[in-house]
Design a protein around this motif. Sequence first.
Motif, PDB file in Angstrom:
ATOM      1  N   ARG A   1     -33.982   5.818 -29.415  1.00 53.01           N
ATOM      2  CA  ARG A   1     -33.524   4.682 -28.617  1.00 53.01           C
ATOM      3  C   ARG A   1     -33.234   3.505 -29.540  1.00 53.01           C
TER       4      ARG A   1
ATOM      5  N   GLU B   1     -32.012  -2.566 -33.393  1.00 53.23           N
ATOM      6  CA  GLU B   1     -33.421  -2.271 -33.632  1.00 53.23           C
ATOM      7  C   GLU B   1     -33.755  -0.921 -33.025  1.00 53.23           C
ATOM      8  N   LYS B   2     -34.489  -0.122 -33.786  1.00 52.36           N
ATOM      9  CA  LYS B   2     -34.931   1.178 -33.283  1.00 52.36           C
ATOM     10  C   LYS B   2     -36.250   0.961 -32.541  1.00 52.36           C
ATOM     11  N   VAL B   3     -36.299   1.406 -31.308  1.00 50.73           N
ATOM     12  CA  VAL B   3     -37.530   1.228 -30.523  1.00 50.73           C
ATOM     13  C   VAL B   3     -38.012   2.583 -30.009  1.00 50.73           C
ATOM     14  N   ASN B   4     -39.215   2.604 -29.505  1.00 52.92           N
ATOM     15  CA  ASN B   4     -39.737   3.848 -28.949  1.00 52.92           C
ATOM     16  C   ASN B   4     -38.988   4.203 -27.665  1.00 52.92           C
ATOM     17  N   PRO B   5     -38.608   5.470 -27.520  1.00 61.66           N
ATOM     18  CA  PRO B   5     -37.812   5.849 -26.343  1.00 61.66           C
ATOM     19  C   PRO B   5     -38.635   5.767 -25.044  1.00 61.66           C
TER      20      PRO B   5
ATOM     21  N   GLN C   1     -27.492   7.879 -22.754  1.00 61.26           N
ATOM     22  CA  GLN C   1     -27.377   6.811 -21.773  1.00 61.26           C
ATOM     23  C   GLN C   1     -27.111   5.481 -22.481  1.00 61.26           C
TER      24      GLN C   1
ATOM     25  N   TRP D   1     -26.421  14.098 -23.134  1.00 62.15           N
ATOM     26  CA  TRP D   1     -27.692  13.477 -22.760  1.00 62.15           C
ATOM     27  C   TRP D   1     -27.852  12.088 -23.366  1.00 62.15           C
TER      28      TRP D   1
ATOM     29  N   ARG E   1     -26.863   1.452 -21.570  1.00 61.32           N
ATOM     30  CA  ARG E   1     -27.044   0.385 -20.578  1.00 61.32           C
ATOM     31  C   ARG E   1     -26.409  -0.857 -21.201  1.00 61.32           C
TER      32      ARG E   1
ATOM     33  N   THR F   1     -40.989  -0.752 -27.452  1.00 65.09           N
ATOM     34  CA  THR F   1     -41.663  -1.468 -28.537  1.00 65.09           C
ATOM     35  C   THR F   1     -41.098  -0.953 -29.862  1.00 65.09           C
ATOM     36  N   PRO F   2     -41.123  -1.801 -30.923  1.00 64.73           N
ATOM     37  CA  PRO F   2     -40.490  -1.375 -32.185  1.00 64.73           C
ATOM     38  C   PRO F   2     -41.028  -0.033 -32.677  1.00 64.73           C
ATOM     39  N   TYR F   3     -40.127   0.763 -33.171  1.00 65.37           N
ATOM     40  CA  TYR F   3     -40.462   2.092 -33.686  1.00 65.37           C
ATOM     41  C   TYR F   3     -41.050   1.900 -35.083  1.00 65.37           C
TER      42      TYR F   3
ATOM     43  N   LEU G   1     -31.387  11.474 -25.383  1.00 67.34           N
ATOM     44  CA  LEU G   1     -32.493  12.338 -24.957  1.00 67.34           C
ATOM     45  C   LEU G   1     -32.552  13.642 -25.734  1.00 67.34           C
TER      46      LEU G   1
ATOM     47  N   LEU H   1     -29.944   5.261 -25.372  1.00 62.86           N
ATOM     48  CA  LEU H   1     -31.004   6.279 -25.340  1.00 62.86           C
ATOM     49  C   LEU H   1     -30.370   7.648 -25.528  1.00 62.86           C
TER      50      LEU H   1
ATOM     51  N   LEU I   1     -31.776  -0.626 -29.595  1.00 69.12           N
ATOM     52  CA  LEU I   1     -31.412  -1.823 -28.833  1.00 69.12           C
ATOM     53  C   LEU I   1     -30.464  -2.664 -29.689  1.00 69.12           C
TER      54      LEU I   1
END
Lengths: 196, 196
Positions: free
Chosen positions: A174, A192-196, A89, A87, A91, B131-133, A169, A167, A176
């Motif tokens: 997530r 950078e860790k971002v909101n999934p 991904q 699971w 990109r 957006t940043p976690y 799952l 990402l 970047l």
Amino acid sequence: MGTAAVAPWKQLLFGAIEANSHLKHSSYAQLATIGVNGRPSNRTVVFRHFQICVGIDLVEFGSVSLQIQELKLCPFSEMCWYFSDTWEQFRINGRVEVIDASSSDQTKLQRAWFANSLKSRLMYICPAPGTPYNGEQPNQEVNLDPSSGPVADYCLLLLEPEKVDYLNLKSNQRLLFSSMTSGTGEKCWTSEKVNP
Amino acid sequence: MGTAAVAPWKQLLFGAIEANSHLKHSSYAQLATIGVNGRPSNRTVVFRHFQICVGIDLVEFGSVSLQIQELKLCPFSEMCWYFSDTWEQFRINGRVEVIDASSSDQTKLQRAWFANSLKSRLMYICPAPGTPYNGEQPNQEVNLDPSSGPVADYCLLLLEPEKVDYLNLKSNQRLLFSSMTSGTGEKCWTSEKVNP
């Protein structure tokens, strides 16, 4: 946020390739480009291997119909690679270099050509993909000298990643990854860790 | 070449969906669009169902991060759908309509929202994707009234196919389907067999 000289997403990708290697389709991904008409274009490609420090080697899936013309006009692409068992991904966004008979470096092309089976090499001497079918069966009896080099239509795609959006799952994470090139031409990656 | 009022590729697609339905990942496809920066963008989407006579219903995979902004700027897309058991690839090119809280027809949106499980609906009230976690765990305890309608961030994508490029790697066949709209607004499809 962190920075690293070694592409930090590669470890994640190696892990995913390894963990999904029992699934034949795990070496297939989709490559999006912009067509000559300015619209998005998307097709399945087969991952071949990593060129150390350079990028990702791809060949188009099942045919040679990728419109090389469109990549020469607009080299930007995004490869979307989904691993169905874990699971995950990826990109992978970057430029695609087309290596064909007109390229200065023929070594890569030669190496890729001879890494294909004879049967795969025969695919490149079939009638031009996308042109009307005239009822002729591809000549299975064509003799191809195993020692002959790449035919004129053969080409290799080399994707040089600039940004990677990862990402997961299962863990709902997530990340970047972005690259910057230093004054000395070295590539440096930030993550950078971002909101999934 | 043939012409037909009913989309002739739909039978092929129904057949592929049916024949691959034992594979969970067969409902996943990759949707390519053009990003706000003019570069290709590609992500996994989940096929929901066909809207009779209209198009293909999709929701973005695992998150709501699809940049709706980019689709509003450039509605063109190409969905690449590969069926790994039957070795069939569909490249479906057309416009994507974004149906969200600002759309005039809220019926489709309501229907799609209530077709999601409560757990899936909770995904749309997580922090904004990309957006940043900030270290906060998504609040699993959020109470969502099962009878509440779609939240503001929820949207549905509707792909209206204009061209379909079908490739069957088992039979080594390729068909191109193109649509034209008649003076009375009816869509008519032509198909052509081309070299794979």
